[in-house]
Design an enzyme around this catalytic site. Sequence first.
Site, PDB file in Angstrom:
ATOM      1  N   ASP A 114       0.862  -1.187   0.000  1.00 42.82           N
ATOM      2  CA  ASP A 114       0.000   0.000   0.000  1.00 42.82           C
ATOM      3  C   ASP A 114       0.891   1.226   0.000  1.00 42.82           C
ATOM      4  OD1 ASP A 114      -2.412  -1.398   0.014  1.00 42.82           O
ATOM      5  OD2 ASP A 114      -2.562  -1.398   2.194  1.00 42.82           O
TER       6      ASP A 114
ATOM      7  N   ASP B  82      -6.898  -1.559  -4.638  1.00 42.99           N
ATOM      8  CA  ASP B  82      -7.958  -1.116  -3.732  1.00 42.99           C
ATOM      9  C   ASP B  82      -8.847  -0.080  -4.401  1.00 42.99           C
ATOM     10  OD1 ASP B  82      -6.722  -2.725  -1.794  1.00 42.99           O
ATOM     11  OD2 ASP B  82      -5.611  -1.039  -0.942  1.00 42.99           O
TER      12      ASP B  82
END
Length: 161
Positions: A119, A137
């Site tokens: 991330d 995401d």
Amino acid sequence: MLRPFGLGLLVLMLALSADQVSKYWILYGLDLPDKGSIALLPFLNFTMVWNHAVTFGMFGGVGNAGRVVFSVVALAVACCLLVWMARTPSKLTAACVGAITGGAIGNVIDRVRYGAVVDFIHAHAFGWSWYVFNVADSAIVCAVCVLLVQNVLMGRQQQTT
């Protein structure tokens, strides 16, 4: 002209490719793990986070078993999504399901390859900070939002007829 399933597969491959290319660049081109965080705009940073949990850090306390469990569950869901994509007559639905599937597979690849999801996108403003996320995401969340709006609009259309 692409049929719904072909369009869904195309979007799946685009989402998966964009996710994996962005993560490769973040890790090996930009070398974000060594830099930690880079300010891009007053409200946007690239911030390195190794996510060992699932969405928003949920179920992070399951340890190393989580890597396998989360991957197996995500792949099972991806298989179900592929069935939905193959059966839908709607190009919009197929494209959204393709984006969700591509994002899910992208995060599974990370779990298998690195032991955690990469991330790096960090939005923040006025003392507010959102969770750090990635392209996969984003593909999942945006596609789910479009499906929800489509469902609401179709429900309203059916009520007026």
